[in-house]
Write a protein that holds these residues in place. Structure first.
Motif, PDB file in Angstrom:
ATOM      1  N   CYS A   1       7.358   2.101  16.406  1.00  0.00           N
ATOM      2  CA  CYS A   1       8.086   2.289  15.148  1.00  0.00           C
ATOM      3  C   CYS A   1       7.522   2.085  13.946  1.00  0.00           C
ATOM      4  O   CYS A   1       6.211   2.290  13.896  1.00  0.00           O
ATOM      5  N   GLU A   2       8.233   2.449  12.647  1.00  0.00           N
ATOM      6  CA  GLU A   2       7.299   2.750  11.318  1.00  0.00           C
ATOM      7  C   GLU A   2       7.693   1.612  10.595  1.00  0.00           C
ATOM      8  O   GLU A   2       8.963   1.245  10.406  1.00  0.00           O
ATOM      9  N   ILE A   3       6.867   0.983   9.924  1.00  0.00           N
ATOM     10  CA  ILE A   3       7.048   0.020   8.984  1.00  0.00           C
ATOM     11  C   ILE A   3       7.903   0.715   7.590  1.00  0.00           C
ATOM     12  O   ILE A   3       7.161   1.433   7.143  1.00  0.00           O
ATOM     13  N   VAL A   4       8.925  -0.085   7.418  1.00  0.00           N
ATOM     14  CA  VAL A   4       9.680   0.399   6.250  1.00  0.00           C
ATOM     15  C   VAL A   4       9.944  -0.677   5.040  1.00  0.00           C
ATOM     16  O   VAL A   4      10.055  -0.225   3.779  1.00  0.00           O
ATOM     17  N   ASP A   5       9.774  -1.586   5.372  1.00  0.00           N
ATOM     18  CA  ASP A   5       9.821  -2.655   4.269  1.00  0.00           C
ATOM     19  C   ASP A   5       8.918  -3.952   4.787  1.00  0.00           C
ATOM     20  O   ASP A   5       8.699  -4.466   5.851  1.00  0.00           O
ATOM     21  N   LEU A   6       8.274  -4.588   3.833  1.00  0.00           N
ATOM     22  CA  LEU A   6       7.533  -5.852   4.124  1.00  0.00           C
ATOM     23  C   LEU A   6       8.071  -6.866   3.177  1.00  0.00           C
ATOM     24  O   LEU A   6       8.080  -6.707   2.005  1.00  0.00           O
ATOM     25  N   ARG A   7       8.422  -8.049   3.644  1.00  0.00           N
ATOM     26  CA  ARG A   7       8.928  -9.258   3.000  1.00  0.00           C
ATOM     27  C   ARG A   7       7.946 -10.238   3.323  1.00  0.00           C
ATOM     28  O   ARG A   7       7.111 -10.212   4.221  1.00  0.00           O
ATOM     29  N   SER A   8       8.087 -11.383   2.649  1.00  0.00           N
ATOM     30  CA  SER A   8       7.107 -12.416   2.798  1.00  0.00           C
ATOM     31  C   SER A   8       7.019 -13.172   4.184  1.00  0.00           C
ATOM     32  O   SER A   8       5.799 -13.438   4.765  1.00  0.00           O
ATOM     33  N   GLN A   9       8.013 -13.209   5.092  1.00  0.00           N
ATOM     34  CA  GLN A   9       8.365 -13.700   6.528  1.00  0.00           C
ATOM     35  C   GLN A   9       8.457 -12.629   7.338  1.00  0.00           C
ATOM     36  O   GLN A   9       8.197 -12.965   8.546  1.00  0.00           O
ATOM     37  N   MET A  10       8.667 -11.419   7.137  1.00  0.00           N
ATOM     38  CA  MET A  10       8.987 -10.467   7.967  1.00  0.00           C
ATOM     39  C   MET A  10       8.667  -8.846   7.562  1.00  0.00           C
ATOM     40  O   MET A  10       8.712  -8.680   6.464  1.00  0.00           O
ATOM     41  N   ALA A  11       8.379  -8.172   8.774  1.00  0.00           N
ATOM     42  CA  ALA A  11       8.180  -6.715   8.316  1.00  0.00           C
ATOM     43  C   ALA A  11       9.329  -6.157   9.123  1.00  0.00           C
ATOM     44  O   ALA A  11       9.875  -6.343  10.185  1.00  0.00           O
ATOM     45  N   LEU A  12      10.137  -5.301   8.176  1.00  0.00           N
ATOM     46  CA  LEU A  12      11.197  -4.467   8.896  1.00  0.00           C
ATOM     47  C   LEU A  12      10.698  -3.152   9.223  1.00  0.00           C
ATOM     48  O   LEU A  12      10.016  -2.510   8.383  1.00  0.00           O
ATOM     49  N   VAL A  13      11.441  -2.494  10.336  1.00  0.00           N
ATOM     50  CA  VAL A  13      10.815  -1.424  10.934  1.00  0.00           C
ATOM     51  C   VAL A  13      12.042  -0.481  11.312  1.00  0.00           C
ATOM     52  O   VAL A  13      13.042  -0.949  11.624  1.00  0.00           O
ATOM     53  N   ASP A  14      11.742   0.883  11.363  1.00  0.00           N
ATOM     54  CA  ASP A  14      12.556   1.850  12.118  1.00  0.00           C
ATOM     55  C   ASP A  14      11.947   2.027  13.475  1.00  0.00           C
ATOM     56  O   ASP A  14      11.006   2.489  13.612  1.00  0.00           O
ATOM     57  N   LEU A  15      12.884   2.002  14.409  1.00  0.00           N
ATOM     58  CA  LEU A  15      12.261   2.181  15.928  1.00  0.00           C
ATOM     59  C   LEU A  15      12.406   3.739  15.829  1.00  0.00           C
ATOM     60  O   LEU A  15      13.408   4.422  15.662  1.00  0.00           O
TER      61      LEU A  15
END
Lengths: 226, 194
Positions: free
Chosen positions: B74-88
């Protein structure tokens, strides 16, 4: 009764099928049916776009039927028209009962049918090719779908109308069935027939579909049976 | 009772009868309808008389479904304080086939590393390619974890110049601008393994 191309009344045109012909598609097939030349490709299951079409209990099946501009004698204007949209819709309706859509909720399966050369009976050739492409894509299916047309020309009921018979004939009945259960998934009629003629035409069409089923099985055996 | 003459190793297509539900359990590549077991893919039959299970090994490329434990790229698309959001991007081993569901996933901060993580920016950055393991494939976004030696960033991009970074002393260094950053790297970082 003698037909223009010398066939018997219950004889199909020459049919050739090949599975897995397009490298980039998840599943594909090519069908030559007389002078009809049809490619079918399957993409998915994949994310539904637009998202509001997604169903949380099953996948959705979307079919696109397209005739290339050079597929007919007079150049066809590219892009979708009323006939293409209708055939895409009835093709999806013909395939849906056979595909186990519940396996992939919230996803979409795209079936594209490209007619490279048209010579009457392209929707039947398209459904036949699309079925093989779905199997090639590994989509779970209850049964194959086999399609064939019957009709009336020169006051006789005949199987698998050629272009001349279709244009000058009195009726055309494309039909698709799931051969194991003989469940009809597509039945359309253009023209006028008596009740007896209709019954005879349906019998011929079912017989034609079963012959197509055998050819589909052989095409799958040739690809995967080794 | 099984279908006349059908034996393990035979080739079947969708709709072929494999046996009856009184004798066999329906396994992979099969379905049961009114007590009869049919094949639903083109493949080779396996009639296991010990386990009383009828299954079909598909010969075609079956669509990948994510289940717990599957590794994905997957590719990291957003970083928040508690989680990383990814595109699979793909399931490992099925790189040539798109996923059958929404391609969104997330790595919660507690699932980013086996160590205590205070700042997720020391583990991932936007644009990094990450190998992660599926925790729950039915949720949307898909729950992922990068705990494990073979999990984590497999390719990092420099946050200043977007160049691919090289591994150096447990950190990553940009060969172009010299920037040094920290990442939760997979043990095979930069080797091009998917």
């Amino acid at each position: 009764m003698k037909r223009g191309d010398g066939r018997k009344k219950d004889e199909l045109r020459n049919v050739r099928m090949e599975v897995g012909v397009l490298k980039r598609a998840d599943g594909s097939a090519y069908v030559e049916w007389g002078n009809n030349k049809v490619f079918a490709s399957v993409y998915g299951p994949r994310e539904v776009i637009p998202r509001f079409l997604a169903r949380n209990d099953r996948a959705i099946l979307r079919c696109k039927y397209n005739m290339t501009p050079f597929s007919v004698e007079d150049r066809k204007r590219p892009g979708p028209d009323r006939r293409s949209v209708e055939i895409g819709k009835v093709t999806a309706g013909a395939l849906e009962p056979a595909v186990i859509l519940e396996t992939y909720p919230n996803s979409m399966i795209n079936v594209n049918i490209e007619v490279m050369q048209a010579d009457a009976g392209t929707r039947c050739a398209g459904i036949t090719a699309a079925t093989l492409a779905l199997v090639d894509a590994g989509i779970p299916m209850r049964d194959l779908v086999s399609a064939c047309a019957a009709g009336k020309a020169n006051d006789g009921i005949i199987l698998d109308l050629s272009k001349e018979e279709d244009n000058k004939g009195q009726a055309d009945i494309p039909m698709a069935i799931m051969p194991r259960s003989e469940e009809v998934t597509l039945l359309q009629m253009d023209g006028i027939l008596t009740e007896d003629e209709l019954e005879e035409a349906l019998k011929l069409a079912v017989g034609g579909c079963k012959s197509i089923y055998e050819l589909q099985k052989n095409a799958l055996m040739a690809k995967y049976g080794e | 009772m099984k279908d006349e003459g059908l034996k393990s190793g035979d080739f079947v297509i969708p709709g072929d009868v494999l046996g009856v539900g009184e004798v066999f359990m329906p396994g992979e590549g099969t379905y049961e309808d009114e007590g009869i077991i049919y094949s639903n893919v083109a493949g080779v039959v396996d009639l296991d008389m010990n386990k009383r299970k009828a299954s079909v090994e598909a010969k075609s490329n079956v669509p990948p479904v994510l289940v717990e434990g599957d590794p994905v790229i997957c590719e990291i698309v957003d970083l928040r304080s508690q989680m990383a959001l990814v595109d699979l991007i793909a399931k490992c081993g099925h790189e040539d086939r798109s996923l059958t569901m929404s391609p969104k996933g997330r790595i919660y901060i507690s699932q980013a590393s086996k160590h205590y993580v205070t700042n997720l920016q020391n583990e991932f950055r936007i644009g990094d390619l990450v190998r992660a393991r599926v925790r729950d494939g039915r949720k949307s976004p898909v729950e992922l974890s990068t705990i494990g030696d073979d999990m984590g960033v497999i390719l990092a991009l420099c946050t200043k110049c977007r160049t691919s970074m090289k591994k150096k002393d447990g950190k990553v260094e940009c060969p172009k601008c010299g920037s040094i950053e920290s990442r939760n790297m997979s043990q095979d970082y930069g080797k091009g393994n998917l």
